[in-house]
Write an enzyme that holds these catalytic residues in place. Structure first.
Site, PDB file in Angstrom:
ATOM      1  N   ARG A 200      49.776  28.854   3.201  1.00 17.35           N
ATOM      2  CA  ARG A 200      49.467  29.962   4.110  1.00 17.35           C
ATOM      3  C   ARG A 200      50.298  29.862   5.377  1.00 17.35           C
ATOM      4  O   ARG A 200      50.655  30.865   5.973  1.00 17.35           O
ATOM      5  CB  ARG A 200      47.979  29.930   4.481  1.00 17.35           C
ATOM      6  CG  ARG A 200      47.045  30.253   3.341  1.00 17.35           C
ATOM      7  CD  ARG A 200      45.639  30.441   3.853  1.00 17.35           C
ATOM      8  NE  ARG A 200      45.650  31.366   4.982  1.00 17.35           N
ATOM      9  CZ  ARG A 200      44.570  31.577   5.747  1.00 17.35           C
ATOM     10  NH1 ARG A 200      43.438  30.960   5.487  1.00 17.35           N
ATOM     11  NH2 ARG A 200      44.617  32.417   6.752  1.00 17.35           N
TER      12      ARG A 200
ATOM     13  N   ILE B  57      37.757  23.907  21.044  1.00 20.85           N
ATOM     14  CA  ILE B  57      37.940  25.312  20.678  1.00 20.85           C
ATOM     15  C   ILE B  57      37.054  25.715  19.503  1.00 20.85           C
ATOM     16  O   ILE B  57      36.356  26.729  19.558  1.00 20.85           O
ATOM     17  CB  ILE B  57      39.432  25.600  20.322  1.00 20.85           C
ATOM     18  CG1 ILE B  57      40.369  25.116  21.425  1.00 20.85           C
ATOM     19  CG2 ILE B  57      39.624  27.086  20.005  1.00 20.85           C
ATOM     20  CD1 ILE B  57      40.276  25.859  22.737  1.00 20.85           C
TER      21      ILE B  57
ATOM     22  N   ASP C  25      45.451  23.576  16.983  1.00 19.24           N
ATOM     23  CA  ASP C  25      46.145  23.572  15.683  1.00 19.24           C
ATOM     24  C   ASP C  25      46.971  22.300  15.476  1.00 19.24           C
ATOM     25  O   ASP C  25      47.509  22.093  14.393  1.00 19.24           O
ATOM     26  CB  ASP C  25      47.069  24.791  15.559  1.00 19.24           C
ATOM     27  CG  ASP C  25      46.277  26.072  15.438  1.00 19.24           C
ATOM     28  OD1 ASP C  25      46.871  27.155  15.528  1.00 19.24           O
ATOM     29  OD2 ASP C  25      45.041  25.982  15.290  1.00 19.24           O
TER      30      ASP C  25
ATOM     31  N   CYS D  38      34.967  30.777   8.532  1.00 18.49           N
ATOM     32  CA  CYS D  38      35.912  30.022   7.700  1.00 18.49           C
ATOM     33  C   CYS D  38      35.553  28.544   7.876  1.00 18.49           C
ATOM     34  O   CYS D  38      34.594  28.202   8.565  1.00 18.49           O
ATOM     35  CB  CYS D  38      37.348  30.301   8.098  1.00 18.49           C
ATOM     36  SG  CYS D  38      37.817  29.467   9.602  1.00 18.49           S
TER      37      CYS D  38
ATOM     38  N   ARG E 144      41.749  36.236   8.064  1.00 13.84           N
ATOM     39  CA  ARG E 144      41.007  36.813   9.182  1.00 13.84           C
ATOM     40  C   ARG E 144      41.911  37.577  10.139  1.00 13.84           C
ATOM     41  O   ARG E 144      41.454  38.500  10.807  1.00 13.84           O
ATOM     42  CB  ARG E 144      40.281  35.752   9.997  1.00 13.84           C
ATOM     43  CG  ARG E 144      39.977  34.450   9.378  1.00 13.84           C
ATOM     44  CD  ARG E 144      39.500  33.469  10.387  1.00 13.84           C
ATOM     45  NE  ARG E 144      39.210  34.080  11.654  1.00 13.84           N
ATOM     46  CZ  ARG E 144      38.108  34.796  11.885  1.00 13.84           C
ATOM     47  NH1 ARG E 144      37.238  34.969  10.944  1.00 13.84           N
ATOM     48  NH2 ARG E 144      37.893  35.338  13.061  1.00 13.84           N
TER      49      ARG E 144
ATOM     50  N   LYS F   4      54.217  31.843  12.320  1.00 20.58           N
ATOM     51  CA  LYS F   4      53.218  32.634  11.583  1.00 20.58           C
ATOM     52  C   LYS F   4      52.380  33.461  12.559  1.00 20.58           C
ATOM     53  O   LYS F   4      52.216  34.662  12.400  1.00 20.58           O
ATOM     54  CB  LYS F   4      52.295  31.697  10.812  1.00 20.58           C
ATOM     55  CG  LYS F   4      51.013  32.350  10.280  1.00 20.58           C
ATOM     56  CD  LYS F   4      50.183  31.424   9.437  1.00 20.58           C
ATOM     57  CE  LYS F   4      49.179  30.646  10.231  1.00 20.58           C
ATOM     58  NZ  LYS F   4      47.956  31.364  10.591  1.00 20.58           N
ATOM     59  N   ASN F   5      51.879  32.828  13.616  1.00 24.21           N
ATOM     60  CA  ASN F   5      50.932  33.500  14.506  1.00 24.21           C
ATOM     61  C   ASN F   5      51.585  34.463  15.485  1.00 24.21           C
ATOM     62  O   ASN F   5      50.878  35.150  16.226  1.00 24.21           O
ATOM     63  CB  ASN F   5      50.062  32.466  15.232  1.00 24.21           C
ATOM     64  CG  ASN F   5      49.122  31.769  14.264  1.00 24.21           C
ATOM     65  OD1 ASN F   5      48.972  32.211  13.117  1.00 24.21           O
ATOM     66  ND2 ASN F   5      48.518  30.685  14.694  1.00 24.21           N
TER      67      ASN F   5
ATOM     68  N   ARG G  32      33.749  31.840  13.915  1.00 21.77           N
ATOM     69  CA  ARG G  32      34.864  32.731  14.279  1.00 21.77           C
ATOM     70  C   ARG G  32      34.416  34.177  14.451  1.00 21.77           C
ATOM     71  O   ARG G  32      34.875  35.092  13.762  1.00 21.77           O
ATOM     72  CB  ARG G  32      35.988  32.586  13.270  1.00 21.77           C
ATOM     73  CG  ARG G  32      36.275  31.142  12.992  1.00 21.77           C
ATOM     74  CD  ARG G  32      37.620  30.593  12.960  1.00 21.77           C
ATOM     75  NE  ARG G  32      38.744  31.196  13.513  1.00 21.77           N
ATOM     76  CZ  ARG G  32      39.942  31.150  12.932  1.00 21.77           C
ATOM     77  NH1 ARG G  32      40.025  30.615  11.734  1.00 21.77           N
ATOM     78  NH2 ARG G  32      40.977  31.671  13.510  1.00 21.77           N
TER      79      ARG G  32
HETATM   80  C1  EPZ Z   1      44.170  32.095  16.743  1.00 20.11           C
HETATM   81  O1  EPZ Z   1      42.956  32.327  16.059  1.00 20.11           O
HETATM   82  C2  EPZ Z   1      45.107  31.451  15.728  1.00 20.11           C
HETATM   83  N1  EPZ Z   1      45.319  32.392  14.618  1.00 20.11           N
HETATM   84  C3  EPZ Z   1      44.476  30.143  15.223  1.00 20.11           C
HETATM   85  O2  EPZ Z   1      45.408  29.536  14.351  1.00 20.11           O
HETATM   86  C4  EPZ Z   1      44.258  29.221  16.426  1.00 20.11           C
HETATM   87  O3  EPZ Z   1      43.619  28.036  15.971  1.00 20.11           O
HETATM   88  C5  EPZ Z   1      43.369  29.931  17.451  1.00 20.11           C
HETATM   89  O4  EPZ Z   1      43.974  31.180  17.839  1.00 20.11           O
HETATM   90  C6  EPZ Z   1      43.163  29.107  18.712  1.00 20.11           C
HETATM   91  O5  EPZ Z   1      44.407  28.821  19.288  1.00 20.11           O
HETATM   92  C7  EPZ Z   1      46.183  33.427  14.797  1.00 20.11           C
HETATM   93  O6  EPZ Z   1      46.786  33.594  15.853  1.00 20.11           O
HETATM   94  C8  EPZ Z   1      46.380  34.328  13.618  1.00 20.11           C
HETATM   95  P1  EPZ Z   1      40.434  32.596  19.051  1.00 20.11           P
HETATM   96  P2  EPZ Z   1      41.830  33.279  16.737  1.00 20.11           P
HETATM   97  O7  EPZ Z   1      39.916  33.992  19.009  1.00 20.11           O
HETATM   98  O8  EPZ Z   1      42.462  34.282  17.596  1.00 20.11           O
HETATM   99  C9  EPZ Z   1      35.827  32.184  19.964  1.00 20.11           C
HETATM  100  C10 EPZ Z   1      46.129  28.574  12.353  1.00 20.11           C
HETATM  101  O9  EPZ Z   1      45.910  27.482  11.870  1.00 20.11           O
HETATM  102  N2  EPZ Z   1      35.749  33.656  19.857  1.00 20.11           N
HETATM  103  O10 EPZ Z   1      41.455  32.233  20.082  1.00 20.11           O
HETATM  104  O11 EPZ Z   1      40.919  33.740  15.648  1.00 20.11           O
HETATM  105  C11 EPZ Z   1      36.134  31.506  18.628  1.00 20.11           C
HETATM  106  O12 EPZ Z   1      34.950  31.333  17.884  1.00 20.11           O
HETATM  107  C12 EPZ Z   1      45.013  29.374  12.982  1.00 20.11           C
HETATM  108  O13 EPZ Z   1      47.255  29.142  12.410  1.00 20.11           O
HETATM  109  C13 EPZ Z   1      34.541  34.296  20.099  1.00 20.11           C
HETATM  110  O14 EPZ Z   1      33.518  33.667  20.393  1.00 20.11           O
HETATM  111  O15 EPZ Z   1      41.048  32.233  17.631  1.00 20.11           O
HETATM  112  C14 EPZ Z   1      36.765  30.212  19.051  1.00 20.11           C
HETATM  113  O16 EPZ Z   1      35.738  29.269  19.340  1.00 20.11           O
HETATM  114  C15 EPZ Z   1      43.680  28.659  12.808  1.00 20.11           C
HETATM  115  N3  EPZ Z   1      34.472  35.654  20.007  1.00 20.11           N
HETATM  116  C16 EPZ Z   1      37.493  30.564  20.358  1.00 20.11           C
HETATM  117  O17 EPZ Z   1      36.956  31.827  20.783  1.00 20.11           O
HETATM  118  C17 EPZ Z   1      35.572  36.417  19.683  1.00 20.11           C
HETATM  119  O18 EPZ Z   1      35.463  37.663  19.636  1.00 20.11           O
HETATM  120  C18 EPZ Z   1      38.986  30.739  20.204  1.00 20.11           C
HETATM  121  O19 EPZ Z   1      39.194  31.606  19.111  1.00 20.11           O
HETATM  122  C19 EPZ Z   1      36.797  35.749  19.440  1.00 20.11           C
HETATM  123  C20 EPZ Z   1      36.859  34.370  19.530  1.00 20.11           C
END
Ligand code: EPZ
Length: 416
Positions: A396, A326, A304, A116, A92, A22-23, A121
């Site tokens: 999803r 995370i 995840d 969420c 998102r 998916k990702n 996020r």
């Molecule tokens: C990706 O989400 C995945 N989704 C998530 O999978 C996964 O849990 C996550 O990466 C972590 O591995 C997709 O790839 C579509 P991040 P993402 O930006 O990119 C902070 C699932 O179940 N952050 O890596 O949204 C954030 O708050 C989903 O398939 C900021 O502070 O996650 C978090 O604490 C759930 N500012 C950390 O970074 C930003 O601008 C990691 O988030 C961006 C992120």
């Protein structure tokens, strides 16, 4: 509202095919916005989130149609540059259209994704990077509006490792003037897969999979036909299901290299795992031993997989400390697991899981994608019939999950 009923106590046996990731599919489908033409994507999983991204592309004027596991996209007529709230709030990852749209159309108007269940996020790092590339960013009425005549390469640091932040800025930078550096970049296999697709389209990206990615801007890209990598989180979920039920399961069409941290933890927990090319064999016949886990960006143990691993630890021999580094609120599944008899104490971002002899079935509520998977796993071993509600969360991210589990011998069915 569908629900899933599971009669616990069956050992899983047989073979399961892992679907496309998916990702990886989400950013790769969105990358079609970077060049006009017809694309064919294979091994695309049939998921609600993939439906959403296809709908978003259609909203922008592209044509996106599925034929079996293939998705054809034609981006010849991009008319709009707006990703509306009712689409973005459902998923998102829609924020990923921001980078490619500014790169290709010089303009984008995307609804700010709300928070969420698992956390606030924010997307501040996406926006900071885009501004460094020269985009003019305005936030108003719950939307982000970004414009740039021509993006210019920049040296960008990520305060936090962000997967979609890395992907968004990589796609913005491929058509920028000059060189962009992404430092403290995400190293996930899905980031590497996106870079490989972009390079096949004619981009010049080096270092994907390391913490510094170098992108030399090019003037144009071309459409491609590519296949999506296997889903490493689905792989981990089925490995844990086999271990939990003391089963004997072979996972095929997977990528063992992408699940190294999970394999390591499961082996230390007493699970016998053997790996051959694109196949993983799990023999869960030995006693499960408690091991500690701390979620980390790739190649560390994936956030995840945290909820799924917690289910295994809830019936292990000993006490396991699980730390979630995370997301700030990713223990929602704990309350439901405790209702099924698990012995879990939370303090801050740490959960202490004391193994119990068994779980007992209960009606439970899914809350987010991976938490709902953990409730299905708990139902596989709980004594009695477990009823998992709100399974739209599951749909999803997991393709035909109850079909795959019942083919492995689980007593599981979906009821409307
Ligand atoms: C990706 O989400 C995945 N989704 C998530 O999978 C996964 O849990 C996550 O990466 C972590 O591995 C997709 O790839 C579509 P991040 P993402 O930006 O990119 C902070 C699932 O179940 N952050 O890596 O949204 C954030 O708050 C989903 O398939 C900021 O502070 O996650 C978090 O604490 C759930 N500012 C950390 O970074 C930003 O601008 C990691 O988030 C961006 C992120």
């Amino acid at each position: 509202m569908d629900k899933i009923l599971i009669e616990g106590g069956r050992s899983l046996k047989g073979q399961v095919r892992i679907s496309g990731a998916k990702n990886a599919a989400l950013p790769i489908l969105v990358s079609s916005l970077l060049a006009e033409g017809s694309y064919t994507y294979s091994n695309v999983p049939d998921l609600k989130d993939v439906e959403s991204i296809k709908q978003l592309l259609s909203n922008l004027g592209a044509r996106a149609e599925a034929h079996g596991d293939k998705v054809h996209v034609d981006t010849g007529r991009i008319l709009s540059y707006e990703a509306p709230y009712d689409l973005v709030r459902k998923m998102r990852a829609s924020i990923l259209v921001l980078g490619p749209m500014v790169a290709r159309l010089q303009k984008a108007r995307v609804s700010l994704p709300g928070g969420c269940a698992i956390g606030a996020r924010p997307i501040n790092l996406h926006l900071k990077g885009l501004a460094q590339l020269g985009a003019n960013i305005i936030l108003e009425h719950g939307y982000v509006q970004a414009e740039a005549k021509k993006l210019k390469g920049a040296d960008i640091y990520f305060d936090t490792v962000t997967v979609t932040g890395t992907e968004n800025l990589m796609m913005a930078a491929v058509l920028a003037e000059g060189t962009t550096l992404l430092r403290n970049a995400a190293r996930e296999p899905e980031v590497v897969a996106l870079a490989e697709v972009l390079n096949k389209m004619g981009a010049d990206i080096q270092g994907a999979g390391t913490t510094v990615i170098t992108i030399n801007g090019v003037t144009s890209l071309k459409p491609v036909s590519v296949s999506i990598i296997p889903d490493r989180i689905e792989t981990g979920t089925f490995m844990i299901a086999a271990a939990l039920t003391h089963g004997d399961v072979t996972l095929v069409d997977c990528e063992p290299d992408h699940v190294g941290a999970c394999i390591d933890k499961l082996r230390r927990a007493g699970v016998r795992i053997s790996v051959h090319e694109k196949t993983i064999h799990v023999d869960g016949n030995d006693e499960i031993i408690s091991v500690d886990v701390k979620t980390q960006p790739y190649p560390g143990f994936p956030t995840d997989m945290q909820a799924q691993f917690m289910v295994l630890m809830s019936i292990a021999n000993g006490t396991s400390i699980i730390s979630e580094t995370i997301f700030e609120n990713r223990f929602i599944h704990v309350g439901e697991l405790k209702r099924m008899g698990a012995d879990i104490k939370i303090s801050g971002n740490t959960a202490m899981v004391k193994g119990v002899s068994g779980l007992s079935a209960a009606p439970v509520m899914a809350s987010d994608l991976r938490a709902s998977a953990s409730l299905i796993l708990a139902g596989l071993v709980a004594e009695g019939q477990t009823e998992v509600n709100r399974v739209y969360h599951l749909d999803r991210g997991y393709e035909a999950i109850e079909k795959k589990f019942s083919e492995l011998g689980a007593a599981i069915k979906r009821v409307k």
